[in-house]
Scaffold this motif. Structure first.
Motif, PDB file in Angstrom:
ATOM      1  N   GLY A 182      -1.115   4.551 -20.693  1.00  0.00           N
ATOM      2  CA  GLY A 182      -1.670   5.036 -21.946  1.00  0.00           C
ATOM      3  C   GLY A 182      -1.359   4.040 -23.061  1.00  0.00           C
ATOM      4  N   GLU A 183      -2.112   4.123 -24.132  1.00  0.00           N
ATOM      5  CA  GLU A 183      -1.911   3.186 -25.239  1.00  0.00           C
ATOM      6  C   GLU A 183      -0.542   3.359 -25.878  1.00  0.00           C
ATOM      7  OE1 GLU A 183      -5.495   4.014 -27.438  1.00  0.00           O
ATOM      8  OE2 GLU A 183      -6.583   2.454 -26.339  1.00  0.00           O
ATOM      9  N   ARG A 184      -0.031   4.570 -25.936  1.00  0.00           N
ATOM     10  CA  ARG A 184       1.310   4.813 -26.486  1.00  0.00           C
ATOM     11  C   ARG A 184       2.370   4.131 -25.618  1.00  0.00           C
ATOM     12  NH1 ARG A 184       2.492  10.782 -27.627  1.00  0.00           N
ATOM     13  NH2 ARG A 184       1.139  10.277 -29.364  1.00  0.00           N
ATOM     14  N   ALA A 185       2.186   4.149 -24.306  1.00  0.00           N
ATOM     15  CA  ALA A 185       3.139   3.504 -23.397  1.00  0.00           C
ATOM     16  C   ALA A 185       3.175   1.996 -23.638  1.00  0.00           C
ATOM     17  CB  ALA A 185       2.779   3.800 -21.944  1.00  0.00           C
TER      18      ALA A 185
ATOM     19  N   GLY B 137       8.249  -6.028 -27.567  1.00  0.00           N
ATOM     20  CA  GLY B 137       7.567  -7.313 -27.636  1.00  0.00           C
ATOM     21  C   GLY B 137       6.098  -7.287 -27.270  1.00  0.00           C
ATOM     22  N   ALA B 138       5.555  -6.098 -26.970  1.00  0.00           N
ATOM     23  CA  ALA B 138       4.135  -6.030 -26.618  1.00  0.00           C
ATOM     24  C   ALA B 138       3.281  -6.385 -27.828  1.00  0.00           C
ATOM     25  CB  ALA B 138       3.774  -4.641 -26.105  1.00  0.00           C
ATOM     26  N   ASP B 139       2.250  -7.147 -27.595  1.00  0.00           N
ATOM     27  CA  ASP B 139       1.307  -7.557 -28.632  1.00  0.00           C
ATOM     28  C   ASP B 139       0.620  -6.312 -29.197  1.00  0.00           C
ATOM     29  OD1 ASP B 139      -0.740  -8.690 -30.148  1.00  0.00           O
ATOM     30  OD2 ASP B 139      -1.712  -9.663 -28.434  1.00  0.00           O
ATOM     31  N   PRO B 140       0.741  -6.057 -30.503  1.00  0.00           N
ATOM     32  CA  PRO B 140       0.073  -4.881 -31.088  1.00  0.00           C
ATOM     33  C   PRO B 140      -1.442  -4.906 -30.887  1.00  0.00           C
ATOM     34  CG  PRO B 140       1.558  -5.891 -32.689  1.00  0.00           C
ATOM     35  CD  PRO B 140       1.516  -6.801 -31.490  1.00  0.00           C
TER      36      PRO B 140
ATOM     37  N   ARG C  66      -1.933  12.650 -11.605  1.00  0.00           N
ATOM     38  CA  ARG C  66      -1.687  13.773 -12.517  1.00  0.00           C
ATOM     39  C   ARG C  66      -0.251  13.780 -13.030  1.00  0.00           C
ATOM     40  NH1 ARG C  66      -5.923  17.159 -13.819  1.00  0.00           N
ATOM     41  NH2 ARG C  66      -7.626  16.833 -12.368  1.00  0.00           N
ATOM     42  N   THR C  67       0.617  12.948 -12.420  1.00  0.00           N
ATOM     43  CA  THR C  67       2.035  12.946 -12.820  1.00  0.00           C
ATOM     44  C   THR C  67       2.530  11.546 -13.160  1.00  0.00           C
ATOM     45  OG1 THR C  67       2.647  12.831 -10.477  1.00  0.00           O
ATOM     46  CG2 THR C  67       2.613  15.036 -11.494  1.00  0.00           C
ATOM     47  N   ASP C  68       1.681  10.762 -13.768  1.00  0.00           N
ATOM     48  CA  ASP C  68       2.043   9.406 -14.179  1.00  0.00           C
ATOM     49  C   ASP C  68       2.820   9.503 -15.489  1.00  0.00           C
ATOM     50  OD1 ASP C  68       2.134   6.729 -15.063  1.00  0.00           O
ATOM     51  OD2 ASP C  68       0.175   6.279 -14.200  1.00  0.00           O
ATOM     52  N   ASP C  69       4.054   9.000 -15.501  1.00  0.00           N
ATOM     53  CA  ASP C  69       4.880   9.044 -16.710  1.00  0.00           C
ATOM     54  C   ASP C  69       4.332   8.173 -17.828  1.00  0.00           C
ATOM     55  OD1 ASP C  69       6.707  10.785 -15.559  1.00  0.00           O
ATOM     56  OD2 ASP C  69       8.038   9.171 -14.882  1.00  0.00           O
ATOM     57  N   TYR C  70       3.425   7.260 -17.507  1.00  0.00           N
ATOM     58  CA  TYR C  70       2.929   6.315 -18.497  1.00  0.00           C
ATOM     59  C   TYR C  70       1.526   6.635 -19.012  1.00  0.00           C
ATOM     60  CZ  TYR C  70       6.893   3.837 -16.611  1.00  0.00           C
ATOM     61  OH  TYR C  70       8.152   3.518 -16.186  1.00  0.00           O
ATOM     62  N   CYS C  71       0.870   7.604 -18.400  1.00  0.00           N
ATOM     63  CA  CYS C  71      -0.494   7.939 -18.816  1.00  0.00           C
ATOM     64  C   CYS C  71      -0.846   9.341 -18.335  1.00  0.00           C
ATOM     65  CB  CYS C  71      -1.470   6.934 -18.216  1.00  0.00           C
ATOM     66  SG  CYS C  71      -3.188   7.111 -18.774  1.00  0.00           S
ATOM     67  N   THR C  72      -1.326  10.167 -19.236  1.00  0.00           N
ATOM     68  CA  THR C  72      -1.771  11.491 -18.810  1.00  0.00           C
ATOM     69  C   THR C  72      -3.089  11.352 -18.046  1.00  0.00           C
ATOM     70  OG1 THR C  72      -3.110  11.960 -20.777  1.00  0.00           O
ATOM     71  CG2 THR C  72      -0.741  12.525 -20.889  1.00  0.00           C
ATOM     72  N   TYR C  73      -3.376  12.343 -17.238  1.00  0.00           N
ATOM     73  CA  TYR C  73      -4.637  12.315 -16.503  1.00  0.00           C
ATOM     74  C   TYR C  73      -5.819  12.382 -17.471  1.00  0.00           C
ATOM     75  CZ  TYR C  73      -8.098  13.114 -12.915  1.00  0.00           C
ATOM     76  OH  TYR C  73      -9.196  12.987 -12.106  1.00  0.00           O
ATOM     77  N   ASP C  74      -5.666  13.138 -18.549  1.00  0.00           N
ATOM     78  CA  ASP C  74      -6.740  13.222 -19.542  1.00  0.00           C
ATOM     79  C   ASP C  74      -7.021  11.865 -20.186  1.00  0.00           C
ATOM     80  OD1 ASP C  74      -7.154  15.897 -19.047  1.00  0.00           O
ATOM     81  OD2 ASP C  74      -5.995  16.594 -20.779  1.00  0.00           O
ATOM     82  N   GLU C  75      -5.965  11.105 -20.480  1.00  0.00           N
ATOM     83  CA  GLU C  75      -6.156   9.752 -21.030  1.00  0.00           C
ATOM     84  C   GLU C  75      -6.895   8.868 -20.029  1.00  0.00           C
ATOM     85  OE1 GLU C  75      -2.929   7.689 -23.739  1.00  0.00           O
ATOM     86  OE2 GLU C  75      -1.976   8.858 -22.146  1.00  0.00           O
ATOM     87  N   ALA C  76      -6.441   8.901 -18.785  1.00  0.00           N
ATOM     88  CA  ALA C  76      -7.078   8.090 -17.740  1.00  0.00           C
ATOM     89  C   ALA C  76      -8.544   8.485 -17.577  1.00  0.00           C
ATOM     90  CB  ALA C  76      -6.327   8.231 -16.422  1.00  0.00           C
ATOM     91  N   SER C  77      -8.817   9.774 -17.636  1.00  0.00           N
ATOM     92  CA  SER C  77     -10.190  10.264 -17.544  1.00  0.00           C
ATOM     93  C   SER C  77     -11.027   9.738 -18.705  1.00  0.00           C
ATOM     94  CB  SER C  77     -10.188  11.796 -17.530  1.00  0.00           C
ATOM     95  OG  SER C  77     -11.491  12.297 -17.512  1.00  0.00           O
ATOM     96  N   ASP C  78     -10.434   9.690 -19.894  1.00  0.00           N
ATOM     97  CA  ASP C  78     -11.130   9.152 -21.069  1.00  0.00           C
ATOM     98  C   ASP C  78     -11.444   7.660 -20.887  1.00  0.00           C
ATOM     99  OD1 ASP C  78     -12.089   9.335 -23.866  1.00  0.00           O
ATOM    100  OD2 ASP C  78     -10.357   8.042 -24.272  1.00  0.00           O
TER     101      ASP C  78
END
Length: 183
Positions: free
Chosen positions: A98-101, A107-110, A130-142
């Motif tokens: 996800g973008e928040r992750a 140091g990640a480039d903004p 459905r259980t990715d700590d770095y991205c919700t399934y809804d985000e991935a679906s988007d």
């Protein structure tokens, strides 16, 4: 399309997918696969990572199929406008963060976020858990909807990496073979 008919470009995410990661195993197993190397696997930089993907595609001698995991997925999305038309025949995208992750990585480039929302100019399949700590399934679906990617629900699979028990990931390789067959 068969694996022997294309250049399979492995696009790892942050830290470069270690020796037990399914991407490394696929790279070793598939004779036409090679890794897209980044200058620094621990410094996510939009332009640098996208340029490395584009350079690898331009250096290919056969049609290209991209296999991206984690931060490699948005790197492919950022690189898409730079790629020579018709060279990439498809992209197999797995567990985008996800973008928040991304913004939480030191140091990640903004500029790495927000991710592009334009449809990818080639067929793509996005595998999400459905259980990715770095991205919700809804985000991935988007992301899949924006990019025009077919979405595969991997269920309770974590981040689809070594830590989540997906070292060899034979189910993923079978799914990839099915994706190739449709290209």
């Amino acid at each position: 399309m068969r694996a022997a008919d294309c250049d399979i470009l492995i696009v790892p995410g942050w830290s470069g997918s270690g020796p037990d990661h399914w991407q490394t195993r696929w790279e070793d197993k598939l004779s036409t696969a090679r890794r897209v190397e980044q200058e620094d696997w621990y410094k996510i930089h939009r332009d640098g990572w996208a340029a490395r993907v584009a350079a690898a595609v331009e250096a290919a001698t056969r049609p290209v199929v991209l296999v991206a995991h984690s931060c490699g997925v948005p790197a492919v999305a950022h690189a898409a406008p730079l790629l020579p038309a018709g060279t990439v025949r498809g992209a197999f995208l797995v567990a985008p963060p996800g973008e928040r992750a991304i913004r939480a990585i030191p140091g990640a480039d903004p500029a790495f976020t927000p991710y592009p929302r334009d449809p990818l100019p080639f067929p793509s399949l996005l595998v999400a858990s459905r259980t990715d700590d770095y991205c919700t399934y809804d985000e991935a679906s988007d992301f899949a909807l924006a990019w025009g990617s077919a979405l595969v629900d991997a269920g309770d699979a974590g981040h689809l990496n070594t830590a989540s028990g997906h070292g060899p990931w034979p189910e993923g390789l079978m799914r990839f073979a099915g994706f190739l067959a449709k290209l």
